[in-house]
Design a protein around this motif. Structure first.
Motif, PDB file in Angstrom:
ATOM      1  N   ALA A 182       4.127   1.301   3.119  1.00  0.00           N
ATOM      2  CA  ALA A 182       2.837   1.851   3.725  1.00  0.00           C
ATOM      3  C   ALA A 182       2.121   2.969   2.946  1.00  0.00           C
ATOM      4  O   ALA A 182       1.107   3.182   2.300  1.00  0.00           O
ATOM      5  CB  ALA A 182       2.822   1.512   5.005  1.00  0.00           C
ATOM      6  N   LEU A 183       2.617   3.904   2.555  1.00  0.00           N
ATOM      7  CA  LEU A 183       2.115   5.472   2.392  1.00  0.00           C
ATOM      8  C   LEU A 183       1.762   5.541   0.797  1.00  0.00           C
ATOM      9  O   LEU A 183       1.333   5.911   0.421  1.00  0.00           O
ATOM     10  CB  LEU A 183       2.937   6.349   2.567  1.00  0.00           C
ATOM     11  CG  LEU A 183       2.880   7.139   4.101  1.00  0.00           C
ATOM     12  CD1 LEU A 183       4.007   7.390   4.597  1.00  0.00           C
ATOM     13  CD2 LEU A 183       1.758   7.240   4.612  1.00  0.00           C
ATOM     14  N   ALA A 184       2.751   4.638   0.026  1.00  0.00           N
ATOM     15  CA  ALA A 184       2.539   4.447  -1.426  1.00  0.00           C
ATOM     16  C   ALA A 184       1.144   3.624  -1.433  1.00  0.00           C
ATOM     17  O   ALA A 184       0.277   3.768  -2.528  1.00  0.00           O
ATOM     18  CB  ALA A 184       3.204   3.707  -1.984  1.00  0.00           C
ATOM     19  N   GLY A 185       1.386   2.829  -0.609  1.00  0.00           N
ATOM     20  CA  GLY A 185      -0.395   2.018  -0.598  1.00  0.00           C
ATOM     21  C   GLY A 185      -1.326   2.357  -0.775  1.00  0.00           C
ATOM     22  O   GLY A 185      -2.659   2.805  -1.489  1.00  0.00           O
ATOM     23  N   PHE A 186      -1.068   3.127   0.174  1.00  0.00           N
ATOM     24  CA  PHE A 186      -2.995   4.234   0.459  1.00  0.00           C
ATOM     25  C   PHE A 186      -3.474   5.012  -0.781  1.00  0.00           C
ATOM     26  O   PHE A 186      -4.070   5.035  -0.762  1.00  0.00           O
ATOM     27  CB  PHE A 186      -2.415   4.498   2.330  1.00  0.00           C
ATOM     28  CG  PHE A 186      -2.618   3.890   3.151  1.00  0.00           C
ATOM     29  CD1 PHE A 186      -3.592   3.366   3.396  1.00  0.00           C
ATOM     30  CD2 PHE A 186      -1.985   4.256   4.328  1.00  0.00           C
ATOM     31  CE1 PHE A 186      -4.022   2.020   5.028  1.00  0.00           C
ATOM     32  CE2 PHE A 186      -1.468   3.073   4.722  1.00  0.00           C
ATOM     33  CZ  PHE A 186      -2.307   2.289   5.196  1.00  0.00           C
ATOM     34  N   SER A 187      -2.250   5.703  -0.800  1.00  0.00           N
ATOM     35  CA  SER A 187      -2.085   6.699  -1.955  1.00  0.00           C
ATOM     36  C   SER A 187      -2.375   5.662  -3.482  1.00  0.00           C
ATOM     37  O   SER A 187      -3.914   6.734  -4.080  1.00  0.00           O
ATOM     38  CB  SER A 187      -0.673   7.481  -2.084  1.00  0.00           C
ATOM     39  OG  SER A 187      -0.756   8.098  -1.335  1.00  0.00           O
ATOM     40  N   LEU A 188      -1.524   5.243  -3.604  1.00  0.00           N
ATOM     41  CA  LEU A 188      -2.203   4.255  -4.774  1.00  0.00           C
ATOM     42  C   LEU A 188      -3.802   3.781  -4.415  1.00  0.00           C
ATOM     43  O   LEU A 188      -4.471   3.918  -5.649  1.00  0.00           O
ATOM     44  CB  LEU A 188      -1.615   3.191  -5.165  1.00  0.00           C
ATOM     45  CG  LEU A 188       0.179   3.804  -5.646  1.00  0.00           C
ATOM     46  CD1 LEU A 188       1.732   2.625  -5.986  1.00  0.00           C
ATOM     47  CD2 LEU A 188      -0.140   4.591  -7.263  1.00  0.00           C
ATOM     48  N   TYR A 189      -4.249   3.844  -3.301  1.00  0.00           N
ATOM     49  CA  TYR A 189      -5.453   3.228  -3.348  1.00  0.00           C
ATOM     50  C   TYR A 189      -6.929   3.976  -3.290  1.00  0.00           C
ATOM     51  O   TYR A 189      -7.517   3.879  -4.394  1.00  0.00           O
ATOM     52  CB  TYR A 189      -5.811   2.437  -2.355  1.00  0.00           C
ATOM     53  CG  TYR A 189      -7.253   1.522  -1.624  1.00  0.00           C
ATOM     54  CD1 TYR A 189      -7.693   0.359  -2.201  1.00  0.00           C
ATOM     55  CD2 TYR A 189      -8.019   2.902  -0.866  1.00  0.00           C
ATOM     56  CE1 TYR A 189      -8.655   0.625  -1.650  1.00  0.00           C
ATOM     57  CE2 TYR A 189      -9.322   2.296  -0.374  1.00  0.00           C
ATOM     58  CZ  TYR A 189      -9.517   1.038  -1.226  1.00  0.00           C
ATOM     59  OH  TYR A 189     -11.126   0.684  -0.856  1.00  0.00           O
ATOM     60  N   GLU A 190      -6.392   5.114  -2.922  1.00  0.00           N
ATOM     61  CA  GLU A 190      -7.212   6.291  -3.027  1.00  0.00           C
ATOM     62  C   GLU A 190      -7.242   6.979  -4.491  1.00  0.00           C
ATOM     63  O   GLU A 190      -8.373   7.363  -5.150  1.00  0.00           O
ATOM     64  CB  GLU A 190      -6.505   7.366  -2.357  1.00  0.00           C
ATOM     65  CG  GLU A 190      -6.636   6.685  -0.580  1.00  0.00           C
ATOM     66  CD  GLU A 190      -6.763   8.395   0.243  1.00  0.00           C
ATOM     67  OE1 GLU A 190      -6.514   9.136  -0.005  1.00  0.00           O
ATOM     68  OE2 GLU A 190      -6.473   7.932   1.712  1.00  0.00           O
ATOM     69  N   ALA A 191      -6.252   6.627  -5.184  1.00  0.00           N
ATOM     70  CA  ALA A 191      -6.041   7.033  -6.698  1.00  0.00           C
ATOM     71  C   ALA A 191      -6.718   5.774  -7.272  1.00  0.00           C
ATOM     72  O   ALA A 191      -8.077   6.726  -8.537  1.00  0.00           O
ATOM     73  CB  ALA A 191      -4.632   6.852  -6.917  1.00  0.00           C
ATOM     74  N   ILE A 192      -6.994   4.584  -7.598  1.00  0.00           N
ATOM     75  CA  ILE A 192      -7.973   3.770  -8.222  1.00  0.00           C
ATOM     76  C   ILE A 192      -9.633   3.831  -7.666  1.00  0.00           C
ATOM     77  O   ILE A 192     -10.465   3.802  -8.542  1.00  0.00           O
ATOM     78  CB  ILE A 192      -6.787   2.412  -7.825  1.00  0.00           C
ATOM     79  CG1 ILE A 192      -5.460   2.404  -8.496  1.00  0.00           C
ATOM     80  CG2 ILE A 192      -8.324   1.526  -8.120  1.00  0.00           C
ATOM     81  CD1 ILE A 192      -4.935   1.050  -8.366  1.00  0.00           C
ATOM     82  N   ALA A 193      -9.530   3.499  -6.107  1.00  0.00           N
ATOM     83  CA  ALA A 193     -10.570   3.442  -5.986  1.00  0.00           C
ATOM     84  C   ALA A 193     -11.681   5.525  -6.416  1.00  0.00           C
ATOM     85  O   ALA A 193     -12.536   5.514  -5.695  1.00  0.00           O
ATOM     86  CB  ALA A 193     -10.402   3.248  -4.700  1.00  0.00           C
ATOM     87  N   GLY A 194     -10.624   6.166  -5.846  1.00  0.00           N
ATOM     88  CA  GLY A 194     -10.895   6.930  -5.864  1.00  0.00           C
ATOM     89  C   GLY A 194     -12.764   7.845  -6.120  1.00  0.00           C
ATOM     90  O   GLY A 194     -13.163   8.436  -5.711  1.00  0.00           O
TER      91      GLY A 194
END
Length: 194
Positions: A182-194
């Protein structure tokens, strides 16, 4: 600035990741042989050193571009989850070197040395650095990580066998891996959407 939410998240992640680790077993072995308070003093000091090193590493990561850090943190969380899910159940055959006497300094020193060596570069140290980079809140992350590691150490010293009778180790490992995913998902989402 202190964030109770960040501290609680870090506590949960680190606690679940450390519980199935060799630390609980090492604490249990030392706790059955020596005075629990002496063992805990050494174990707690070693964990404080590990968290300080991890927080320093995580703080350096925050100097990099935010999207890059979130991407790296996300990948590292996925790697941590994979390690937890796919590692083979191994019996720990490591011998704990017994101190020659029962004095505070000898017993605490044995606990400190065992944890300092065994946990250096361990998954939870890497996860603490990742969390420090993710939240950019070294104080809250440090408090959460130290409290989680101390709690696991205390559980191992005082009653690891009893806990494992009621909570299967595989369940604890799977929960920790799901939290990391779940934390990986949040982090990767922020990296892509950022």
């Amino acid at each position: 600035m202190f964030s109770f939410t960040v501290m609680a998240i870090v506590f949960g992640v680190i606690f679940l990741a450390e519980l199935p680790d060799k630390t609980a077993l090492a604490g249990l072995m030392l706790g059955t042989r020596y005075r629990a308070s002496y063992v805990f003093a050494g174990v707690a000091a070693a964990f404080a050193v590990h968290v300080a090193l991890a927080i320093a590493a995580g703080s350096v990561l925050t100097l990099l571009p935010h999207r890059l850090v979130q991407g790296v943190v996300g990948v590292l969380f996925l790697a941590g989850a994979a390690i937890l899910l796919f590692k083979k159940d191994e019996e720990e055959d490591e011998e704990v070197k017994a101190p020659s006497d029962q004095s505070f300094w000898r017993v605490a020193g044995a606990g400190f040395t065992l944890i300092l060596v065994a946990e250096f570069g361990d998954l939870t140290q890497i996860m603490t650095a990742n969390l420090a980079a993710r939240y950019d809140d070294p104080f809250s992350v440090g408090i959460g990580a130290v409290l989680a590691l101390w709690a696991v150490g205390a559980l191992g010293i005082l009653g690891g066998r009893t806990l494992m009778k009621y909570v299967p180790l595989k369940l604890i490992t799977k929960i920790a891996a799901l939290v990391m995913i779940a934390l990986a998902g949040f982090s990767l989402y922020e990296a892509i959407a950022g």
